[in-house]
Enzyme design. Structure first.
Site, PDB file in Angstrom:
ATOM      1  N   HIS A 204       0.817  -1.214   0.000  1.00 55.39           N
ATOM      2  CA  HIS A 204       0.000   0.000   0.000  1.00 55.39           C
ATOM      3  C   HIS A 204       0.849   1.261   0.000  1.00 55.39           C
ATOM      4  O   HIS A 204       1.900   1.341   0.634  1.00 55.39           O
ATOM      5  CB  HIS A 204      -1.050   0.005   1.110  1.00 55.39           C
ATOM      6  CG  HIS A 204      -0.558   0.104   2.520  1.00 55.39           C
ATOM      7  ND1 HIS A 204      -0.389   1.310   3.157  1.00 55.39           N
ATOM      8  CD2 HIS A 204      -0.246  -0.849   3.430  1.00 55.39           C
ATOM      9  CE1 HIS A 204      -0.005   1.085   4.404  1.00 55.39           C
ATOM     10  NE2 HIS A 204       0.102  -0.217   4.593  1.00 55.39           N
ATOM     11  N   ASP A 222       5.312   1.532   7.788  1.00 56.42           N
ATOM     12  CA  ASP A 222       3.957   1.224   7.288  1.00 56.42           C
ATOM     13  C   ASP A 222       3.487   2.323   6.358  1.00 56.42           C
ATOM     14  O   ASP A 222       2.847   3.264   6.789  1.00 56.42           O
ATOM     15  CB  ASP A 222       3.026   1.063   8.500  1.00 56.42           C
ATOM     16  CG  ASP A 222       1.637   0.593   8.126  1.00 56.42           C
ATOM     17  OD1 ASP A 222       1.442   0.162   6.982  1.00 56.42           O
ATOM     18  OD2 ASP A 222       0.741   0.655   8.986  1.00 56.42           O
ATOM     19  N   GLU A 256      -5.373   1.803   1.581  1.00 53.16           N
ATOM     20  CA  GLU A 256      -5.378   0.534   2.348  1.00 53.16           C
ATOM     21  C   GLU A 256      -5.781   0.765   3.792  1.00 53.16           C
ATOM     22  O   GLU A 256      -6.562  -0.002   4.372  1.00 53.16           O
ATOM     23  CB  GLU A 256      -3.980  -0.114   2.287  1.00 53.16           C
ATOM     24  CG  GLU A 256      -3.904  -1.507   2.918  1.00 53.16           C
ATOM     25  CD  GLU A 256      -3.515  -1.504   4.405  1.00 53.16           C
ATOM     26  OE1 GLU A 256      -3.566  -2.578   5.026  1.00 53.16           O
ATOM     27  OE2 GLU A 256      -3.161  -0.440   4.942  1.00 53.16           O
ATOM     28  N   GLU A 257      -5.248   1.857   4.363  1.00 52.21           N
ATOM     29  CA  GLU A 257      -5.480   2.139   5.789  1.00 52.21           C
ATOM     30  C   GLU A 257      -6.939   2.466   6.089  1.00 52.21           C
ATOM     31  O   GLU A 257      -7.347   2.490   7.248  1.00 52.21           O
ATOM     32  CB  GLU A 257      -4.581   3.299   6.250  1.00 52.21           C
ATOM     33  CG  GLU A 257      -3.091   3.068   6.072  1.00 52.21           C
ATOM     34  CD  GLU A 257      -2.515   2.072   7.064  1.00 52.21           C
ATOM     35  OE1 GLU A 257      -3.272   1.397   7.762  1.00 52.21           O
ATOM     36  OE2 GLU A 257      -1.268   1.977   7.107  1.00 52.21           O
ATOM     37  N   ASP A 284       3.988  -5.312   3.036  1.00 46.01           N
ATOM     38  CA  ASP A 284       3.458  -4.263   3.921  1.00 46.01           C
ATOM     39  C   ASP A 284       4.226  -4.378   5.234  1.00 46.01           C
ATOM     40  O   ASP A 284       3.946  -5.259   6.043  1.00 46.01           O
ATOM     41  CB  ASP A 284       1.949  -4.475   4.134  1.00 46.01           C
ATOM     42  CG  ASP A 284       1.341  -3.390   5.027  1.00 46.01           C
ATOM     43  OD1 ASP A 284       2.086  -2.483   5.448  1.00 46.01           O
ATOM     44  OD2 ASP A 284       0.128  -3.456   5.290  1.00 46.01           O
ATOM     45  N   HIS A 361       1.098   4.103  12.459  1.00 43.41           N
ATOM     46  CA  HIS A 361      -0.101   4.956  12.544  1.00 43.41           C
ATOM     47  C   HIS A 361       0.102   6.151  13.492  1.00 43.41           C
ATOM     48  O   HIS A 361      -0.871   6.722  13.967  1.00 43.41           O
ATOM     49  CB  HIS A 361      -1.346   4.154  12.964  1.00 43.41           C
ATOM     50  CG  HIS A 361      -1.653   3.019  12.035  1.00 43.41           C
ATOM     51  ND1 HIS A 361      -2.726   2.177  12.206  1.00 43.41           N
ATOM     52  CD2 HIS A 361      -1.026   2.583  10.913  1.00 43.41           C
ATOM     53  CE1 HIS A 361      -2.741   1.272  11.242  1.00 43.41           C
ATOM     54  NE2 HIS A 361      -1.719   1.506  10.450  1.00 43.41           N
TER      55      HIS A 361
HETATM   56  N1  BES Z   1       0.484  -2.660   7.965  1.00 47.21           N
HETATM   57  C1  BES Z   1      -0.773  -2.761   8.608  1.00 47.21           C
HETATM   58  C2  BES Z   1      -1.165  -4.183   8.939  1.00 47.21           C
HETATM   59  C3  BES Z   1      -0.378  -4.871   9.998  1.00 47.21           C
HETATM   60  C4  BES Z   1      -0.030  -4.248  11.175  1.00 47.21           C
HETATM   61  C5  BES Z   1      -0.051  -6.187   9.820  1.00 47.21           C
HETATM   62  C6  BES Z   1       0.672  -4.939  12.133  1.00 47.21           C
HETATM   63  C7  BES Z   1       0.613  -6.883  10.779  1.00 47.21           C
HETATM   64  C8  BES Z   1       0.984  -6.237  11.935  1.00 47.21           C
HETATM   65  C9  BES Z   1      -1.872  -2.210   7.721  1.00 47.21           C
HETATM   66  O1  BES Z   1      -1.474  -1.090   7.028  1.00 47.21           O
HETATM   67  C10 BES Z   1      -3.054  -1.842   8.574  1.00 47.21           C
HETATM   68  O2  BES Z   1      -2.936  -1.004   9.420  1.00 47.21           O
HETATM   69  N2  BES Z   1      -4.184  -2.501   8.345  1.00 47.21           N
HETATM   70  C11 BES Z   1      -5.384  -2.236   9.088  1.00 47.21           C
HETATM   71  C12 BES Z   1      -6.520  -3.075   8.567  1.00 47.21           C
HETATM   72  C13 BES Z   1      -7.253  -2.479   7.398  1.00 47.21           C
HETATM   73  C14 BES Z   1      -8.383  -3.409   7.006  1.00 47.21           C
HETATM   74  C15 BES Z   1      -7.758  -1.098   7.677  1.00 47.21           C
HETATM   75  C16 BES Z   1      -5.239  -2.612  10.550  1.00 47.21           C
HETATM   76  O3  BES Z   1      -4.486  -3.536  10.861  1.00 47.21           O
HETATM   77  O4  BES Z   1      -5.917  -1.988  11.373  1.00 47.21           O
HETATM   78 ZN    ZN Z   2      -1.224   0.475   8.783  1.00 48.23          ZN
END
Ligand code: BES
Ligand code: ZN
Length: 393
Positions: A204, A222, A256-257, A284, A361
């Site tokens: 992403h 990230d 993606e976020e 990612d 984040h």
């Molecule tokens: N990079 C993260 C996902 C992640 C975080 C994977 C920590 C493994 C460990 C990704 O960008 C993210 O923040 N995804 C969201 C989910 C999405 C459906 C909004 C999340 O994890 O809250």
């Molecule tokens: Zn993230």
């Protein structure tokens, strides 16, 4: 991450309050068979596929069903509520796609491209990955609704196009999305003799931080790291003048976020156009080494099991670092969009879920806070080059 979980909970309870009188449930067929004799009303099956059945009932009946499942089977759930028969059927169909995407074998997983792979793996440079991370982190934010979020996608497009400037078989495009301004980026190397079969390496492009997502978001780990890792794979393939037999695509997904938005659009349209994708790798977070005894950690959920094993063999053969498995526990990144649409996807990740980078984040997700160099990310670039070349040829 927490913020999204809270939002989901809010949405769920709102939906419960607004529940219409009739509901269509998708229920595990085995569970339904066991509990329906215990219910005091017949539950005719309207439709059934993939080991699940659709039944229509009122919210009160749903409660009775839930209680019966608890009392008789000593377990929870096993069903999902939908607002229409069509929605329930679509859910069943997509359950089928998801199961298929995780279990089916989509490609010949032999490893036989060492002559091409080894020199490219050796050409991976930590410094160029680090430079891209620094550049991407300089945008105030890459938030999917922001002006700088749009500019950062254009920057990635320009960077990838510059690397391919001598190649007439390569194109780089921005893909617009209907509901937000940030475009996704797609680079295509046209395959020579098996062009209809596609291999994808993606990550992403957006970042997020703060209450409303709009604060300073360097997103170095990230996911500037994933985009920079992909950029290095592109750099190495272009400078080696690599011409794949199958079509290769590199993708930077928007939004993606905010719920896998860009990848959902793209993967859904690939399915609707019956595109033949034989492998997808998601990068990612590749920057911070968080787990002592595992350098590359594959998430075993929402991913294709056979492809994960293949990636393990590729690591042993070409990257030579310790690897293992972990679980996200939910569709944590864009690989889940491909899985949901019936395609084989994997996500080799920087650490186990227990050792994650807690700065993501926030405005603290910087290169310095993730170790200050791109040594860890370089392992993923070597893996990306090897995976894409082995699968594309
Ligand atoms: N990079 C993260 C996902 C992640 C975080 C994977 C920590 C493994 C460990 C990704 O960008 C993210 O923040 N995804 C969201 C989910 C999405 C459906 C909004 C999340 O994890 O809250
Ligand atoms: Zn993230």
């Amino acid at each position: 991450m927490k913020k999204f979980i809270a939002l989901t909970a809010l949405t769920l309870s709102a939906a419960t309050f607004a529940a219409p009188r009739a509901q269509w449930l998708t229920v595990d067929s085995q569970i339904l068979n066991k509990v329906s004799p215990k219910m005091n009303k017949a539950m005719p099956v309207l439709f059934s596929a993939q080991g699940a059945s659709v039944v229509q009932m009122t919210p009160l009946e749903v409660e009775a069903l839930s209680a019966t499942i608890h009392n008789e089977l000593h377990r929870c759930g096993g069903f999902m509520a939908h607002d229409s028969l069509e929605e329930a059927q679509a859910a069943l169909a997509s359950t089928g796609d998801t199961a298929f995407a995780q279990k089916a074998i989509f490609a010949d997983y032999s490893i036989d491209q060492a002559r091409l792979v080894k020199p490219m793996v050796a050409a991976v440079a930590e410094r160029s990955i680090r430079d891209t991370i620094i550049k991407l982190s300089e945008f105030k934010t890459r938030y999917y609704k922001s002006e700088t979020g749009v500019q950062s996608s254009q920057y990635i497009r320009d960077t990838w196009a510059a690397l391919a400037k001598n190649r007439s078989d390569v194109k780089v495009e921005l893909v617009a999305h209907k509901n937000f301004p940030q475009p996704s980026i797609v680079m295509t190397i046209q395959g020579s003799d098996k062009a209809s079969e596609i291999v994808i390496l993606g990550g992403h492009a957006d970042s997020i931080s703060g209450m409303f997502g709009t604060g300073r978001s360097p997103g170095s780990d990230d996911n500037a790291s994933g985009i920079a890792t992909i950029t290095e794979v592109i750099r190495v393939m272009m400078s080696s003048d690599f011409k794949p037999r199958r079509t290769i695509q590199f993708m930077g997904y928007a939004g993606e976020e905010a719920g896998l938005l860009g990848s959902k659009d793209i993967a859904t349209s690939y399915k609707n156009r019956a595109q033949q994708v034989i492998g997808v790798m998601q990068l990612d977070m590749t920057l911070r080494k968080g787990t002592v005894d595992k350098d590359i950690v594959m998430m075993s959920d929402f991913t294709n099991a056979a492809q994960n094993e293949f990636i393990g063999k590729i690591i042993d053969e070409y990257v030579k670092v310790p690897w293992g498995y972990s679980k996200c526990g939910y569709g944590c990144s864009d690989h889940a969009s491909w899985t949901a649409n019936g395609y084989p996807a994997s996500i080799p990740f920087e650490s186990t879920m227990g050792d994650i980078n807690h700065n993501i984040h926030t405005d603290k997700d910087t290169l310095e806070n993730a170790g200050g160099d791109a040594m860890h990310a370089a392992k993923f670039a070597r893996l990306g080059v090897a995976f894409m070349t082995e699968l594309a040829n």
